[in-house]
Scaffold this motif. Structure first.
Motif, mmCIF file in Angstrom:
data_model
loop_
_atom_site.group_PDB
_atom_site.id
_atom_site.type_symbol
_atom_site.label_atom_id
_atom_site.label_comp_id
_atom_site.label_asym_id
_atom_site.label_seq_id
_atom_site.Cartn_x
_atom_site.Cartn_y
_atom_site.Cartn_z
ATOM 1 N N CYS A 1 3.557 -1.110 4.295
ATOM 2 C CA CYS A 1 2.133 -1.364 4.524
ATOM 3 C C CYS A 1 1.985 -2.672 5.293
ATOM 4 O O CYS A 1 2.490 -3.711 4.855
ATOM 5 C CB CYS A 1 1.390 -1.454 3.196
ATOM 6 S SG CYS A 1 -0.339 -1.936 3.402
ATOM 7 N N ASN B 1 5.176 2.883 4.495
ATOM 8 C CA ASN B 1 3.847 2.701 5.075
ATOM 9 C C ASN B 1 2.953 3.856 4.614
ATOM 10 O O ASN B 1 3.253 5.013 4.897
ATOM 11 C CB ASN B 1 3.954 2.694 6.606
ATOM 12 C CG ASN B 1 2.669 2.243 7.281
ATOM 13 O OD1 ASN B 1 1.707 1.864 6.619
ATOM 14 N ND2 ASN B 1 2.646 2.282 8.598
ATOM 15 N N PRO C 1 5.789 -0.517 11.968
ATOM 16 C CA PRO C 1 5.702 -0.811 10.533
ATOM 17 C C PRO C 1 6.396 0.234 9.669
ATOM 18 O O PRO C 1 6.143 1.432 9.793
ATOM 19 C CB PRO C 1 4.192 -0.842 10.270
ATOM 20 C CG PRO C 1 3.568 -0.107 11.410
ATOM 21 C CD PRO C 1 4.465 -0.333 12.582
#
Length: 338
Positions: free
Chosen positions: A294, A311, A291
């Motif tokens: 988020c 993130n 990732p």
């Protein structure tokens, strides 16, 4: 993530640092666990919650390397009794698993071997790890079945798993995990397949055993209601990472992450009569790449530009309360660490 205090580390029965797990498949690399760090204290019950696919079970199996490798690959550090489990060879790890760290699996029908009696499966770890004689191991197996509330325990040792009900099989699974009096018990959704009455009995049993044996317990569940009833502290996972963790009362009174609030809103107890039960819209991410934003952004009602650009790290937003959300963390509060 903010560094836990020295007292937290010293009191930890088990702690993981920057745990990552990927699966190399024909369709690509699945990033199932992404830099998870947490600890469970001596005698503490930590609940790990999240939807299916959030990485809960994979993270717990990664702790003791129960995943098939390959296709799985696990990195990070897992400290237990002064040793990093990631550095142990297969034989050393086998001596820890089952003996010092017990594991209760989600489905008792598949975790018990159907071709061996319950007594044999209870006696095997006692003889292997503790060197007990057959006679003493059988006596201890009876004690274990009695401990988990199975009636006529001595008469049930020679029964096969299929003779037992689902709830009784799960009790046997717990007895097996407790056989060598582990310091840490990991229970991976052990009541999911059971009816509500049996589930309540198992939860009461775990509360009782924890009080008697003083072990640390990591309880994996998708049910925040269950977690509320048994846990000292709750860790919420989403997209293979920790998005919030706090003492149980704090998490319910003042949830900080939008995902945690969404989970709480789905509880029947928060349902307003006459309204439809709430659900979280959308689906969990597929995790085909690590990732870079988020992981909850695509489902979050409070999403804004920064959520899609980076993130958020897990940092302390209040004493004993960690959260990974840009709306909760002004830029000047964000700092990195372990």
């Amino acid at each position: 993530m903010n560094a836990p205090s020295a007292s937290d580390w010293e009191a930890s029965a088990l702690r993981a640092v920057a745990l990552k797990t990927v699966f190399h498949t024909q369709d690509g690399t699945i990033h199932a666990v992404n830099g998870v760090s947490f600890h469970v204290g001596e005698g503490e019950l930590l609940a790990v919650v999240g939807e299916s696919g959030s990485g809960k079970s994979v993270a717990m199996m990664s702790l003791v390397r129960l995943l098939p490798m390959p296709p799985a690959a696990v990195t990070g550090e897992v400290f237990f009794q002064g040793r990093d489990l990631m550095t142990l060879d297969a034989e050393e790890l086998r001596r820890v698993r089952g003996a010092r760290i017990g594991f209760v699996f989600q489905d008792p029908m598949t975790s018990l071997n159907p071709v061996f009696t319950v007594g044999y499966q209870l006696m095997e770890p006692l003889r292997r790890h503790l060197g007990m004689s057959r006679r003493r191991a059988r006596e201890r197996a009876v004690e274990l079945l009695e401990l988990v509330g199975i009636p006529s325990a001595a008469d049930r040792l020679d029964d096969y798993p299929h003779v037992f009900s689902g709830g009784m099989r799960q009790r046997v699974g717990i007895a097996m995990a407790l056989a060598c009096e582990p310091r840490v018990l990991i229970a991976d959704e052990p009541t999911t397949a059971l009816d509500v009455t049996v589930q309540a009995q198992i939860l009461e049993l775990v509360r009782d055993l924890r009080g008697r044996l003083g072990m640390a317990i990591i309880w994996v569940t998708h049910d925040l209601g269950v977690a509320a009833g048994i846990a000292d502290r709750i860790m919420v996972m989403y997209g293979g990472q920790v998005v919030e963790q706090a003492a149980t009362a704090d998490l319910f009174e003042a949830p900080r992450h939008p995902y945690t609030r969404a989970l709480l809103d789905t509880l029947p107890g928060r349902h307003v009569p006459g309204e439809r039960l709430r659900a979280i819209g959308g689906q969990p991410p597929l995790m085909l790449q690590e990732p870079a934003s988020c992981p909850f952004a695509q489902r979050c009602p409070q999403v804004f530009d920064r959520c899609l650009a980076a993130n958020p790290p897990l940092v302390q937003a209040a004493p004993g309360h960690d959260v990974a959300c840009w709306r909760e963390l002004p830029v000047d509060k964000v700092h990195h660490g372990h």
